[in-house]
Design a protein around this motif. Sequence first.
Motif, PDB file in Angstrom:
ATOM      1  N   PRO A 121      -9.111  14.394 -16.019  1.00 50.58           N
ATOM      2  CA  PRO A 121      -8.634  15.103 -16.420  1.00 50.58           C
ATOM      3  C   PRO A 121      -6.934  16.114 -16.098  1.00 50.58           C
ATOM      4  O   PRO A 121      -7.414  15.953 -14.628  1.00 50.58           O
ATOM      5  CB  PRO A 121      -8.388  16.369 -17.030  1.00 50.58           C
ATOM      6  CG  PRO A 121     -10.164  15.472 -16.913  1.00 50.58           C
ATOM      7  CD  PRO A 121     -10.371  14.921 -15.888  1.00 50.58           C
ATOM      8  N   ARG A 122      -5.789  16.416 -16.996  1.00 52.47           N
ATOM      9  CA  ARG A 122      -4.622  17.037 -16.151  1.00 52.47           C
ATOM     10  C   ARG A 122      -4.010  18.183 -17.333  1.00 52.47           C
ATOM     11  O   ARG A 122      -4.021  17.301 -18.533  1.00 52.47           O
ATOM     12  CB  ARG A 122      -3.313  15.829 -16.199  1.00 52.47           C
ATOM     13  CG  ARG A 122      -3.631  14.812 -14.318  1.00 52.47           C
ATOM     14  CD  ARG A 122      -3.950  15.548 -13.629  1.00 52.47           C
ATOM     15  NE  ARG A 122      -3.647  15.042 -12.267  1.00 52.47           N
ATOM     16  CZ  ARG A 122      -3.802  15.465 -10.925  1.00 52.47           C
ATOM     17  NH1 ARG A 122      -3.843  16.866 -10.592  1.00 52.47           N
ATOM     18  NH2 ARG A 122      -4.570  14.848  -9.966  1.00 52.47           N
ATOM     19  N   ARG A 123      -3.609  18.685 -17.323  1.00 45.96           N
ATOM     20  CA  ARG A 123      -3.487  19.920 -18.468  1.00 45.96           C
ATOM     21  C   ARG A 123      -1.429  18.955 -17.953  1.00 45.96           C
ATOM     22  O   ARG A 123      -1.134  18.809 -17.465  1.00 45.96           O
ATOM     23  CB  ARG A 123      -3.042  21.517 -17.460  1.00 45.96           C
ATOM     24  CG  ARG A 123      -4.054  21.782 -17.986  1.00 45.96           C
ATOM     25  CD  ARG A 123      -3.932  23.230 -16.938  1.00 45.96           C
ATOM     26  NE  ARG A 123      -5.301  24.525 -16.357  1.00 45.96           N
ATOM     27  CZ  ARG A 123      -6.296  24.011 -17.772  1.00 45.96           C
ATOM     28  NH1 ARG A 123      -5.970  24.208 -18.910  1.00 45.96           N
ATOM     29  NH2 ARG A 123      -7.556  24.785 -16.497  1.00 45.96           N
ATOM     30  N   PHE A 124      -1.351  19.268 -19.603  1.00 46.52           N
ATOM     31  CA  PHE A 124       0.128  18.699 -20.249  1.00 46.52           C
ATOM     32  C   PHE A 124       1.288  19.363 -19.190  1.00 46.52           C
ATOM     33  O   PHE A 124       2.302  19.153 -18.152  1.00 46.52           O
ATOM     34  CB  PHE A 124       0.531  20.715 -21.336  1.00 46.52           C
ATOM     35  CG  PHE A 124       2.110  19.679 -21.918  1.00 46.52           C
ATOM     36  CD1 PHE A 124       2.454  18.056 -22.530  1.00 46.52           C
ATOM     37  CD2 PHE A 124       3.318  19.777 -21.439  1.00 46.52           C
ATOM     38  CE1 PHE A 124       3.684  18.193 -23.164  1.00 46.52           C
ATOM     39  CE2 PHE A 124       4.361  20.390 -22.111  1.00 46.52           C
ATOM     40  CZ  PHE A 124       4.105  19.084 -22.622  1.00 46.52           C
ATOM     41  N   SER A 125       1.287  21.000 -18.176  1.00 42.04           N
ATOM     42  CA  SER A 125       1.927  20.717 -16.701  1.00 42.04           C
ATOM     43  C   SER A 125       2.038  20.470 -15.688  1.00 42.04           C
ATOM     44  O   SER A 125       3.203  19.993 -15.309  1.00 42.04           O
ATOM     45  CB  SER A 125       2.054  22.853 -16.550  1.00 42.04           C
ATOM     46  OG  SER A 125       1.039  23.011 -16.484  1.00 42.04           O
ATOM     47  N   GLU A 126       0.870  19.542 -15.361  1.00 47.96           N
ATOM     48  CA  GLU A 126       0.095  18.666 -14.674  1.00 47.96           C
ATOM     49  C   GLU A 126       1.555  17.266 -14.847  1.00 47.96           C
ATOM     50  O   GLU A 126       2.276  16.691 -13.965  1.00 47.96           O
ATOM     51  CB  GLU A 126      -0.807  18.819 -14.776  1.00 47.96           C
ATOM     52  CG  GLU A 126      -1.473  19.897 -13.901  1.00 47.96           C
ATOM     53  CD  GLU A 126      -3.370  19.454 -13.685  1.00 47.96           C
ATOM     54  OE1 GLU A 126      -3.537  18.969 -12.663  1.00 47.96           O
ATOM     55  OE2 GLU A 126      -3.867  20.023 -15.035  1.00 47.96           O
ATOM     56  N   ARG A 186      -8.708  15.556 -25.607  1.00 46.20           N
ATOM     57  CA  ARG A 186      -7.991  16.604 -25.125  1.00 46.20           C
ATOM     58  C   ARG A 186      -9.640  16.522 -24.528  1.00 46.20           C
ATOM     59  O   ARG A 186     -11.064  16.491 -25.082  1.00 46.20           O
ATOM     60  CB  ARG A 186      -8.537  17.813 -26.286  1.00 46.20           C
ATOM     61  CG  ARG A 186      -7.047  17.017 -27.332  1.00 46.20           C
ATOM     62  CD  ARG A 186      -5.863  18.588 -26.972  1.00 46.20           C
ATOM     63  NE  ARG A 186      -5.097  18.006 -27.521  1.00 46.20           N
ATOM     64  CZ  ARG A 186      -4.035  19.008 -27.761  1.00 46.20           C
ATOM     65  NH1 ARG A 186      -4.259  19.949 -27.231  1.00 46.20           N
ATOM     66  NH2 ARG A 186      -3.071  18.710 -28.537  1.00 46.20           N
ATOM     67  N   GLY A 198     -10.726  22.947 -21.662  1.00 46.38           N
ATOM     68  CA  GLY A 198      -9.853  23.720 -21.266  1.00 46.38           C
ATOM     69  C   GLY A 198      -8.725  23.223 -20.165  1.00 46.38           C
ATOM     70  O   GLY A 198      -7.881  23.296 -19.465  1.00 46.38           O
ATOM     71  N   HIS A 199      -9.215  21.863 -20.411  1.00 46.91           N
ATOM     72  CA  HIS A 199      -8.657  20.997 -18.730  1.00 46.91           C
ATOM     73  C   HIS A 199      -7.458  19.617 -18.921  1.00 46.91           C
ATOM     74  O   HIS A 199      -6.757  19.395 -18.543  1.00 46.91           O
ATOM     75  CB  HIS A 199      -9.899  19.789 -18.282  1.00 46.91           C
ATOM     76  CG  HIS A 199     -11.556  21.244 -17.840  1.00 46.91           C
ATOM     77  ND1 HIS A 199     -10.503  21.592 -16.805  1.00 46.91           N
ATOM     78  CD2 HIS A 199     -12.260  20.666 -18.117  1.00 46.91           C
ATOM     79  CE1 HIS A 199     -12.054  21.998 -16.537  1.00 46.91           C
ATOM     80  NE2 HIS A 199     -12.551  21.906 -17.524  1.00 46.91           N
ATOM     81  N   GLY A 200      -6.814  20.247 -19.993  1.00 49.06           N
ATOM     82  CA  GLY A 200      -6.432  19.182 -21.183  1.00 49.06           C
ATOM     83  C   GLY A 200      -6.728  17.493 -21.284  1.00 49.06           C
ATOM     84  O   GLY A 200      -6.927  17.871 -22.496  1.00 49.06           O
ATOM     85  N   TYR A 201      -6.130  16.859 -20.893  1.00 48.24           N
ATOM     86  CA  TYR A 201      -5.913  15.155 -21.761  1.00 48.24           C
ATOM     87  C   TYR A 201      -6.614  14.333 -20.282  1.00 48.24           C
ATOM     88  O   TYR A 201      -6.224  14.750 -18.996  1.00 48.24           O
ATOM     89  CB  TYR A 201      -4.586  14.688 -21.735  1.00 48.24           C
ATOM     90  CG  TYR A 201      -3.505  15.768 -22.858  1.00 48.24           C
ATOM     91  CD1 TYR A 201      -4.280  15.186 -24.443  1.00 48.24           C
ATOM     92  CD2 TYR A 201      -2.979  16.660 -22.358  1.00 48.24           C
ATOM     93  CE1 TYR A 201      -3.185  16.236 -24.948  1.00 48.24           C
ATOM     94  CE2 TYR A 201      -2.294  17.383 -22.609  1.00 48.24           C
ATOM     95  CZ  TYR A 201      -2.655  17.046 -25.126  1.00 48.24           C
ATOM     96  OH  TYR A 201      -1.071  17.723 -25.490  1.00 48.24           O
TER      97      TYR A 201
END
Length: 119
Positions: A39-44, A72, A75-78
């Motif tokens: 998983p990655r966050r939007f900002s990553e 989703r 809390g870890h993004g996508y």
Amino acid sequence: MRAPLEPDMFDPVCPSTLSPIRFGDKWTGMVIRCLQDGPRRFSELRVPLPGVTARTLTRSLRALERDGLICRAGGHGYALTPLGRSMLEPMDAACAWAREHWDELIDAREAGVAGVGPR
């Protein structure tokens, strides 16, 4: 903990941008590649994709989610779904094809004959 995504993960001259084989929109394949290790966050995701606007990335993520390729991850993004993970093998094949035909693709683009076939 996963290593951060490299800002130059997608070289502007790499076969992924040269290949005529597309998976979804311009950004779909690159987003899937960014998520292949977890998983990655939007900002990553924005780090290796400096050419994408927040609006366009949001649109691509929503389309990938709608198609069942990502979800989703709390809390870890996508994260990739099993369906999304199944895209990695065909993407690898498309990248291998582009690497194999790199010189021909470059020659065709430079000659301006891309899309011109026999009559």
